[in-house]
Design a protein around this motif. Structure first.
Motif, PDB file in Angstrom:
ATOM      1  N   GLU A  87      -0.309  15.978 -15.100  1.00  0.00           N
ATOM      2  CA  GLU A  87      -0.568  17.407 -15.300  1.00  0.00           C
ATOM      3  C   GLU A  87       0.385  18.004 -16.330  1.00  0.00           C
ATOM      4  OE1 GLU A  87      -0.395  19.303 -11.547  1.00  0.00           O
ATOM      5  OE2 GLU A  87      -2.157  18.276 -10.736  1.00  0.00           O
ATOM      6  N   ARG A  88       1.657  17.612 -16.265  1.00  0.00           N
ATOM      7  CA  ARG A  88       2.622  18.110 -17.249  1.00  0.00           C
ATOM      8  C   ARG A  88       2.219  17.707 -18.651  1.00  0.00           C
ATOM      9  NH1 ARG A  88       8.260  15.911 -15.758  1.00  0.00           N
ATOM     10  NH2 ARG A  88       6.947  14.197 -15.061  1.00  0.00           N
ATOM     11  N   ASN A  89       1.858  16.430 -18.807  1.00  0.00           N
ATOM     12  CA  ASN A  89       1.469  15.954 -20.126  1.00  0.00           C
ATOM     13  C   ASN A  89       0.191  16.621 -20.607  1.00  0.00           C
ATOM     14  OD1 ASN A  89       3.674  14.272 -20.161  1.00  0.00           O
ATOM     15  ND2 ASN A  89       2.545  12.441 -19.575  1.00  0.00           N
ATOM     16  N   GLU A  90      -0.739  16.831 -19.679  1.00  0.00           N
ATOM     17  CA  GLU A  90      -1.991  17.495 -20.052  1.00  0.00           C
ATOM     18  C   GLU A  90      -1.724  18.904 -20.566  1.00  0.00           C
ATOM     19  OE1 GLU A  90      -6.386  18.463 -18.094  1.00  0.00           O
ATOM     20  OE2 GLU A  90      -4.720  17.852 -16.833  1.00  0.00           O
ATOM     21  N   ARG A  91      -0.867  19.642 -19.873  1.00  0.00           N
ATOM     22  CA  ARG A  91      -0.530  21.005 -20.318  1.00  0.00           C
ATOM     23  C   ARG A  91       0.219  20.983 -21.652  1.00  0.00           C
ATOM     24  NH1 ARG A  91       0.938  21.663 -14.825  1.00  0.00           N
ATOM     25  NH2 ARG A  91       3.135  21.472 -15.428  1.00  0.00           N
ATOM     26  N   THR A  92       1.137  20.025 -21.782  1.00  0.00           N
ATOM     27  CA  THR A  92       1.931  19.960 -22.999  1.00  0.00           C
ATOM     28  C   THR A  92       1.085  19.588 -24.201  1.00  0.00           C
ATOM     29  OG1 THR A  92       3.906  19.324 -21.745  1.00  0.00           O
ATOM     30  CG2 THR A  92       3.919  18.873 -24.099  1.00  0.00           C
ATOM     31  N   PHE A  93       0.214  18.578 -24.049  1.00  0.00           N
ATOM     32  CA  PHE A  93      -0.622  18.151 -25.159  1.00  0.00           C
ATOM     33  C   PHE A  93      -1.652  19.211 -25.532  1.00  0.00           C
ATOM     34  CE2 PHE A  93       0.222  13.571 -23.649  1.00  0.00           C
ATOM     35  CZ  PHE A  93       1.387  13.536 -24.400  1.00  0.00           C
ATOM     36  N   LEU A 145       0.822  -1.215   0.000  1.00  0.00           N
ATOM     37  CA  LEU A 145       0.000   0.000   0.000  1.00  0.00           C
ATOM     38  C   LEU A 145       0.850   1.255   0.000  1.00  0.00           C
ATOM     39  CD1 LEU A 145      -2.874  -1.030   2.467  1.00  0.00           C
ATOM     40  CD2 LEU A 145      -3.098  -0.538   0.026  1.00  0.00           C
ATOM     41  N   HIS A 146       1.947   1.217   0.746  1.00  0.00           N
ATOM     42  CA  HIS A 146       2.860   2.365   0.754  1.00  0.00           C
ATOM     43  C   HIS A 146       3.474   2.573  -0.633  1.00  0.00           C
ATOM     44  CE1 HIS A 146       5.808   5.263   2.108  1.00  0.00           C
ATOM     45  NE2 HIS A 146       6.765   4.519   1.564  1.00  0.00           N
ATOM     46  N   GLU A 147       3.877   1.492  -1.290  1.00  0.00           N
ATOM     47  CA  GLU A 147       4.445   1.609  -2.637  1.00  0.00           C
ATOM     48  C   GLU A 147       3.399   2.117  -3.630  1.00  0.00           C
ATOM     49  OE1 GLU A 147       6.268  -1.981  -3.875  1.00  0.00           O
ATOM     50  OE2 GLU A 147       7.680  -2.076  -2.195  1.00  0.00           O
ATOM     51  N   ILE A 148       2.143   1.699  -3.441  1.00  0.00           N
ATOM     52  CA  ILE A 148       1.069   2.193  -4.305  1.00  0.00           C
ATOM     53  C   ILE A 148       0.889   3.696  -4.109  1.00  0.00           C
ATOM     54  CG2 ILE A 148      -1.434   2.138  -4.681  1.00  0.00           C
ATOM     55  CD1 ILE A 148      -1.352  -0.858  -4.159  1.00  0.00           C
ATOM     56  N   ASP A 149       0.939   4.130  -2.856  1.00  0.00           N
ATOM     57  CA  ASP A 149       0.794   5.559  -2.565  1.00  0.00           C
ATOM     58  C   ASP A 149       1.898   6.365  -3.243  1.00  0.00           C
ATOM     59  OD1 ASP A 149      -0.299   7.873  -1.288  1.00  0.00           O
ATOM     60  OD2 ASP A 149       1.319   7.741   0.182  1.00  0.00           O
ATOM     61  N   VAL A 150       3.126   5.873  -3.146  1.00  0.00           N
ATOM     62  CA  VAL A 150       4.263   6.562  -3.774  1.00  0.00           C
ATOM     63  C   VAL A 150       4.106   6.571  -5.299  1.00  0.00           C
ATOM     64  CG1 VAL A 150       6.751   6.517  -4.139  1.00  0.00           C
ATOM     65  CG2 VAL A 150       5.816   6.032  -1.866  1.00  0.00           C
ATOM     66  N   ALA A 151       3.706   5.409  -5.858  1.00  0.00           N
ATOM     67  CA  ALA A 151       3.562   5.321  -7.308  1.00  0.00           C
ATOM     68  C   ALA A 151       2.447   6.228  -7.822  1.00  0.00           C
ATOM     69  CB  ALA A 151       3.289   3.867  -7.716  1.00  0.00           C
ATOM     70  N   LEU A 152       1.352   6.311  -7.072  1.00  0.00           N
ATOM     71  CA  LEU A 152       0.258   7.205  -7.477  1.00  0.00           C
ATOM     72  C   LEU A 152       0.682   8.661  -7.417  1.00  0.00           C
ATOM     73  CD1 LEU A 152      -2.908   5.566  -5.855  1.00  0.00           C
ATOM     74  CD2 LEU A 152      -2.434   5.856  -8.294  1.00  0.00           C
ATOM     75  N   CYS A 153       1.495   8.988  -6.418  1.00  0.00           N
ATOM     76  CA  CYS A 153       2.011  10.361  -6.331  1.00  0.00           C
ATOM     77  C   CYS A 153       2.859  10.693  -7.551  1.00  0.00           C
ATOM     78  CB  CYS A 153       2.824  10.538  -5.054  1.00  0.00           C
ATOM     79  SG  CYS A 153       1.826  10.635  -3.554  1.00  0.00           S
ATOM     80  N   GLU A 154       3.678   9.735  -7.971  1.00  0.00           N
ATOM     81  CA  GLU A 154       4.505   9.958  -9.155  1.00  0.00           C
ATOM     82  C   GLU A 154       3.639  10.033 -10.412  1.00  0.00           C
ATOM     83  OE1 GLU A 154       7.314   6.822  -9.239  1.00  0.00           O
ATOM     84  OE2 GLU A 154       8.508   7.580  -7.555  1.00  0.00           O
ATOM     85  N   TYR A 155       2.564   9.272 -10.414  1.00  0.00           N
ATOM     86  CA  TYR A 155       1.698   9.217 -11.593  1.00  0.00           C
ATOM     87  C   TYR A 155       0.813  10.454 -11.718  1.00  0.00           C
ATOM     88  CZ  TYR A 155      -1.443   7.049 -15.024  1.00  0.00           C
ATOM     89  OH  TYR A 155      -2.175   6.753 -16.148  1.00  0.00           O
ATOM     90  N   GLU A 156       0.387  10.991 -10.579  1.00  0.00           N
ATOM     91  CA  GLU A 156      -0.533  12.120 -10.604  1.00  0.00           C
ATOM     92  C   GLU A 156       0.057  13.372  -9.961  1.00  0.00           C
ATOM     93  OE1 GLU A 156      -4.005  10.699  -8.675  1.00  0.00           O
ATOM     94  OE2 GLU A 156      -4.681   9.486 -10.371  1.00  0.00           O
ATOM     95  N   LYS A 157       0.265  13.297  -8.623  1.00  0.00           N
ATOM     96  CA  LYS A 157       0.656  14.503  -7.898  1.00  0.00           C
ATOM     97  C   LYS A 157       2.045  14.978  -8.271  1.00  0.00           C
ATOM     98  CE  LYS A 157      -2.262  13.492  -3.892  1.00  0.00           C
ATOM     99  NZ  LYS A 157      -2.311  13.267  -2.437  1.00  0.00           N
ATOM    100  N   ASP A 158       2.888  14.065  -8.744  1.00  0.00           N
ATOM    101  CA  ASP A 158       4.234  14.468  -9.145  1.00  0.00           C
ATOM    102  C   ASP A 158       4.208  15.071 -10.547  1.00  0.00           C
ATOM    103  OD1 ASP A 158       6.935  14.838  -8.817  1.00  0.00           O
ATOM    104  OD2 ASP A 158       7.464  12.885  -9.630  1.00  0.00           O
ATOM    105  N   SER A 159       3.055  15.540 -10.939  1.00  0.00           N
ATOM    106  CA  SER A 159       2.828  16.348 -12.143  1.00  0.00           C
ATOM    107  C   SER A 159       3.061  15.619 -13.457  1.00  0.00           C
ATOM    108  CB  SER A 159       3.700  17.619 -12.129  1.00  0.00           C
ATOM    109  OG  SER A 159       5.069  17.318 -12.334  1.00  0.00           O
TER     110      SER A 159
END
Length: 279
Positions: A104-110, A87-101
């Motif tokens: 969001e970066r891809n959305e702005r770029t596209f 669960l901790h690894e999932i939390d970290v991975a989700l942060c990298e996937y979403e909160k770590d931009s």
């Protein structure tokens, strides 16, 4: 914006190579065209997504093999260290996937617009004229399918489109006449650009006359026509043309186009009724 680079040798204040290239890109917003790296961005998202899928499978396997149902029914009393680790690894991975931009970066770029063909041509012409950037490092500008511009999108698409049309007309004027309208940039004395204020000013005048024509020309034609059928056809054609221009030439929403078209048609019908015709 379009530009011309003359054939005279003029000494600039920037050394040849990237100093001069960076100064050129900074001379006008339309020249700031870069690669979007679409494939690489999507590849990273796919990798992050698969990492999460693997962790999800691990969590499902841990839950399925859990022998103490109490651990599944209470987070506080759960003593399964392996589940907590996943669960901790999932939390970290989700942060990298979403909160770590990443998303969001891809959305702005596209969402950024592609470089316009005329702007690409200007940058290519500069690189060809200067010849101071290594070929391998300037090849990106040839890939017109994966480029984006950092220029701010036009708030008024109709005004920007009219300005572009006027610019193309001015480019066809004799050089002696058009040179009085163009200005150069201090970093690139050989670069001549039509001022945005001039283009937008002329575009506003053009759009104003277009709107006046759309409103008053049908009224004049209706007033000079005796046939009711012909008048109704004129109203239909005028309203259709008005709605078409709004839909194609602007970014107006469907509801806004509907209201504007209805109001325009109503004005023409009221004028027709007030001229002694019962409609």
């Amino acid at each position: 914006m379009c530009c011309w680079i003359n054939n005279q040798v003029v000494t600039t204040t920037f050394p040849a190579g990237y100093p001069s290239f960076a100064a050129f890109l900074g001379s006008h917003a339309s020249f700031r065209i870069f690669r979007r790296f679409t494939s690489l961005r999507l590849r990273l998202m796919l990798c992050k997504q698969d990492d999460l899928c693997i962790l999800e499978q691990q969590l499902d396997a841990i839950d399925s093999s859990e022998s103490r149902l109490l651990y599944l029914g209470s987070v506080r009393q759960d003593q399964n260290a392996e589940r907590k680790r996943v669960l901790h690894e999932i939390d970290v991975a989700l942060c990298e996937y979403e909160k770590d931009s990443l998303v969001e970066r891809n959305e702005r770029t596209f969402a950024r617009q592609e470089g316009r063909s005329r702007d690409l041509t200007n940058v290519r012409n500069w690189l060809s004229d200067k010849g101071s950037i290594a070929r391998k490092e300037s090849e990106y500008i040839e890939n017109s399918t994966d480029l984006m511009t950092l220029e701010k999108p036009a708030e008024d698409s109709a005004l920007d489109g009219a300005a572009g049309m006027i610019e193309r007309v001015l480019m066809r004027l004799p050089r002696l006449l058009s040179s009085r309208l163009r200005v150069s940039h201090s970093s690139e004395p050989r670069l001549w650009i039509f001022p945005r204020r001039l283009l937008h000013g002329l575009a506003r005048v053009l759009l104003a006359w277009l709107l006046i024509a759309l409103l008053f020309v049908p009224i004049v034609l209706i007033y000079g026509t005796k046939s009711v059928r012909t008048r109704l056809i004129l109203i239909g054609v005028s309203a259709t043309l008005f709605i078409f221009i709004l839909t194609v030439g602007t970014k107006a929403k469907t509801a806004e186009v509907f209201v504007a078209g209805t109001t325009y048609a109503t004005v023409l019908v009221v004028f027709l009724a007030q001229n002694g015709i019962d409609v």
